[in-house]
Design a protein around this motif. Structure first.
Motif, PDB file in Angstrom:
ATOM      1  N   ARG A  45       0.824  -1.208   0.000  1.00 49.25           N
ATOM      2  CA  ARG A  45       0.000   0.000   0.000  1.00 49.25           C
ATOM      3  C   ARG A  45       0.860   1.262   0.000  1.00 49.25           C
ATOM      4  O   ARG A  45       0.515   2.254  -0.657  1.00 49.25           O
ATOM      5  N   ALA A  46       1.978   1.212   0.714  1.00 51.09           N
ATOM      6  CA  ALA A  46       2.862   2.375   0.749  1.00 51.09           C
ATOM      7  C   ALA A  46       3.448   2.650  -0.630  1.00 51.09           C
ATOM      8  O   ALA A  46       3.517   3.799  -1.079  1.00 51.09           O
ATOM      9  N   GLU A 101       2.129   1.780  -3.467  1.00 55.87           N
ATOM     10  CA  GLU A 101       1.038   2.271  -4.304  1.00 55.87           C
ATOM     11  C   GLU A 101       0.868   3.773  -4.148  1.00 55.87           C
ATOM     12  O   GLU A 101       0.690   4.499  -5.131  1.00 55.87           O
ATOM     13  N   ARG A 102       0.911   4.263  -2.904  1.00 55.94           N
ATOM     14  CA  ARG A 102       0.779   5.700  -2.664  1.00 55.94           C
ATOM     15  C   ARG A 102       1.917   6.476  -3.318  1.00 55.94           C
ATOM     16  O   ARG A 102       1.707   7.517  -3.947  1.00 55.94           O
ATOM     17  N   GLN A 149      -4.071   5.452 -10.534  1.00 57.20           N
ATOM     18  CA  GLN A 149      -4.450   4.355  -9.645  1.00 57.20           C
ATOM     19  C   GLN A 149      -4.141   3.003 -10.278  1.00 57.20           C
ATOM     20  O   GLN A 149      -3.566   2.112  -9.631  1.00 57.20           O
ATOM     21  N   SER A 203      -0.299   2.413 -10.476  1.00 61.44           N
ATOM     22  CA  SER A 203       0.301   2.156  -9.162  1.00 61.44           C
ATOM     23  C   SER A 203      -0.099   0.780  -8.650  1.00 61.44           C
ATOM     24  O   SER A 203       0.705   0.080  -8.019  1.00 61.44           O
ATOM     25  N   LYS A 204      -1.326   0.356  -8.930  1.00 64.31           N
ATOM     26  CA  LYS A 204      -1.783  -0.955  -8.481  1.00 64.31           C
ATOM     27  C   LYS A 204      -0.994  -2.075  -9.139  1.00 64.31           C
ATOM     28  O   LYS A 204      -0.650  -3.078  -8.501  1.00 64.31           O
ATOM     29  N   ALA A 222       3.253  -1.681  -8.214  1.00 63.76           N
ATOM     30  CA  ALA A 222       3.734  -1.584  -6.836  1.00 63.76           C
ATOM     31  C   ALA A 222       4.350  -2.902  -6.373  1.00 63.76           C
ATOM     32  O   ALA A 222       4.066  -3.980  -6.917  1.00 63.76           O
ATOM     33  N   LEU A 272       7.630   7.469   1.286  1.00 67.84           N
ATOM     34  CA  LEU A 272       6.254   7.502   1.761  1.00 67.84           C
ATOM     35  C   LEU A 272       5.957   8.799   2.502  1.00 67.84           C
ATOM     36  O   LEU A 272       4.933   9.453   2.257  1.00 67.84           O
ATOM     37  N   SER A 309      -3.569   4.739   1.089  1.00 64.46           N
ATOM     38  CA  SER A 309      -3.211   4.325  -0.266  1.00 64.46           C
ATOM     39  C   SER A 309      -4.156   4.999  -1.253  1.00 64.46           C
ATOM     40  O   SER A 309      -5.151   5.610  -0.850  1.00 64.46           O
ATOM     41  N   THR A 336      -1.889   2.879   5.165  1.00 64.35           N
ATOM     42  CA  THR A 336      -0.553   2.477   4.708  1.00 64.35           C
ATOM     43  C   THR A 336       0.386   2.145   5.853  1.00 64.35           C
ATOM     44  O   THR A 336       1.315   1.362   5.674  1.00 64.35           O
TER      45      THR A 336
END
Length: 614
Positions: free
Chosen positions: A455-456, A458-459, A559, A562-563, A566, A585, A594, A600
């Motif tokens: 998740r980090a 992805e952000r 989105q 990044s999905k 990542a 991050l 995220s 995250t």
């Protein structure tokens, strides 16, 4: 007390019914196409402007209507398909409730021209919001032409809920596919804003699938056929190696009507179990023919959700049929217990012939020759051992055994070959470490920091791509040889729609032609071997994500990228990557969540840790 219950006016009742029948422009397309098919049309034209908001027109060469029928067709519950309740259990037509035209006329401007085969002239009717504006005799070709303009003109709230033209066009295209696939004996034409999107000639089901989804689909299809007393199954399934991340190419038809059935979808997925990855979906085009009395198609206004009398039997038959097709056409692996693999010829030697062995003899070999002698010319010579002391030259110097500052140490986490000095390893190990290949743990003043690595990342990537799309500063890595990828018409349309945004983040395209895309450059974070996979997933996520909210195209694209790019849960990160993840991050504008609004990181305070030991 006075009476408070009263009958609603017809135009109000029609608007209420329209809320069930007409949800968006695609609903109008579905109803009008089905009416044209019920009229016995052999050629149907669909014309759309501005995603169906400005115009939806369907022209057919069917039976047409008389003046009286044309007027009655816009009344509620007016239909030629049924006359009694018993007819509901023997339906073989599309529309039967008689609410479609009445509902559409209540919320749009409708213009209809129609003529029967026996009449020399036809009738022209204009309706606005259920009110007939004009009706006159007109010269028109045999058949029917219905134009629906300014959808939801009198319900602004409903019109505001419509999505962009591209999204609405995508839904219209889906409905067009569902109707065209089940009627290959009808010629279809689809025009959008003056340009022709589909030109589908009459043909067989396999040809219709290829015309819609591209010629490459021809080699991916495996036929499915089975006939029992309960159901007759026909159609095609896609080979397991072509399973996709999206559910796009999945079609069920019952008695020539598109249906949605999660239960039957599970039957097909169960047949593919073990042949495809868990996060992919098989493609299929399956036609079911059952007794009309054993299926209820009137449980939902859109008529896509149906109820079968004996779903369990249908499930078992469908699953077995698909598995039989996979095995019959050598798509599924087969176990042969009588086969001895030791007798197989190795693959590298299959095309090679037999080679006779050759024996060589050293005629000069002398078993009595001493080991320190060798043959040179025609005489023997001694081999000198002089200079052997030079091998140990320099080893008599004193060694500095206390200086190990430059000694390289490889820890268990250095799986990617990164080497550190002893001081660096000690410093990094004291700062971060990876837990269960899922979390990165570090220390902060208030306690312990636990970061979800997927998740980090992805952000981090989301904000990076969003900035590059907006600022247009993406760095591209040029490919040595252009990569050619194949896409169907719908996928190609999405790529053309988001081409500018992809170019801004580093993608470079040489051409976007029919069914073929040439890629000449990719962003630095995209591996060359995974370009096709990334674009496939990107298209799938974009198709599903762009309709879920009111976010911009750039955000949806960021989105999706990044999905797919990542770091995954289960990947091992070295110390340098762990530190980069932590630093990047907290350099983000929104490090807490995220792109998909999931946490995250979390901080476990020192007090919480102390309580565990109290």
């Amino acid at each position: 007390m006075t009476d408070i219950i009263k009958l609603l006016p017809d135009h109000v009742a029609n608007q209420i019914a329209a809320g069930e029948v007409v949800q968006r422009p695609a609903s109008v397309v579905k109803e009008l196409l089905e009416n044209a098919i019920d009229a016995g049309a052999t050629i149907i034209k669909l014309i759309v402007k501005d995603g169906g908001k400005a115009l939806i027109q369907v022209v057919d060469d069917g039976s047409g209507m008389s003046e009286t029928d044309a007027r009655l067709s816009f009344e509620r519950h007016a239909t030629s398909k049924i006359s009694s309740a018993q007819d509901l259990f023997n339906l073989r037509t599309k529309g039967f409730r008689g609410e479609a035209l009445a509902s559409i006329a209540a919320i749009a401007h409708v213009d209809m021209q129609t003529r029967t085969h026996t009449n020399e002239v036809g009738v022209h009717i204009k309706i606005e919001g259920s009110k007939i504006v004009s009706q006159e005799v007109v010269a028109t070709p045999k058949g029917t032409s219905i134009s629906v303009k300014n959808l939801f003109f009198n319900i602004p709230a409903r019109r505001n809920f419509l999505k962009s033209n591209q999204v609405e066009l995508r839904h219209i295209t889906d409905e067009f596919h569902r109707v065209a696939l089940v009627h290959p004996n009808i010629e279809f034409h689809f025009y959008n804003n003056g340009s022709e999107i589909f030109n589908l000639p009459k043909g067989k089901p396999r040809q219709r699938i290829s015309h819609i989804f591209g010629s490459r689909m021809e080699d991916r299809l495996v036929p499915v056929n089975e006939e029992t007393e309960v159901v007759k199954i026909s159609g095609f399934i896609c080979k397991p190696e072509f399973a996709k991340k999206s559910r796009g190419e999945q079609f069920f038809f019952a008695n020539d009507r598109f249906i949605k059935s999660p239960y039957l979808h599970h039957a097909v997925s169960a047949a593919f179990e073990g042949l495809i990855k868990p996060d992919t979906y098989p493609g299929y085009f399956i036609y079911l023919e059952v007794d009309p009395s054993s299926i209820d198609i009137n449980i939902h206004p859109t008529k896509t959700e149906v109820k079968f009398d004996d779903e369990n039997t249908l499930y078992a038959i469908l699953r077995s049929t698909v598995k039989h097709s996979l095995g019959q056409f050598n798509v599924a692996p087969i176990l042969d217990f009588d086969h001895d693999p030791n007798l197989d010829t190795p693959y590298a030697y299959k095309e090679k012939g037999a080679v006779l062995p050759k024996v060589t003899v050293d005629a000069t070999f002398n078993p009595f020759q001493e080991a320190t002698e060798r043959r040179s010319g025609g005489s023997f010579q001694k081999v000198s051992a002089k200079g052997w002391e030079d091998l140990y030259e320099g080893l008599d110097e004193d060694l500095d055994t206390d200086n190990f500052s430059s000694l390289a140490i490889e820890s268990d986490s250095d799986v990617q070959g990164t080497m550190y000095t002893d001081d660096e390893v000690g410093e990094h190990l004291a700062t971060t470490f990876q837990l269960r290949r899922k979390y990165v743990v570090s220390t902060v003043k208030s306690g312990m920091l636990v970061i979800h690595q997927n998740r980090a990342h992805e952000r981090i990537l989301f904000e990076k791509f969003l900035g590059e799309i907006t600022v247009k500063e993406g760095v591209s890595q040029q490919l040595l040889f252009p990569l050619e990828l194949s896409f169907n018409t719908q996928e190609l349309g999405i790529l053309q729609e988001i081409k500018d945004s992809l170019t801004n983040i580093g993608f470079a395209f040489e051409s976007l032609e029919e069914e073929t895309v040439k890629v000449t450059g990719v962003p630095l974070v995209v591996p060359e071997s995974g370009i096709g996979t990334v674009l496939d997933r990107l298209i799938a996520d974009y198709m599903e994500g762009f309709d879920t909210g009111s976010i911009s195209q750039a955000e949806v694209l960021a989105q999706a990228l990044s999905k797919n790019l990542a770091v995954r849960t289960g990947e091992i990160l070295d110390q340098e990557s762990q530190l980069a993840l932590v630093n990047n991050l907290f350099a983000c504008k929104e490090p807490t969540l995220s792109p998909f609004q999931k946490l995250t990181y979390t901080i476990i305070s020192e007090g919480d840790i102390d309580k565990k030991f109290s």
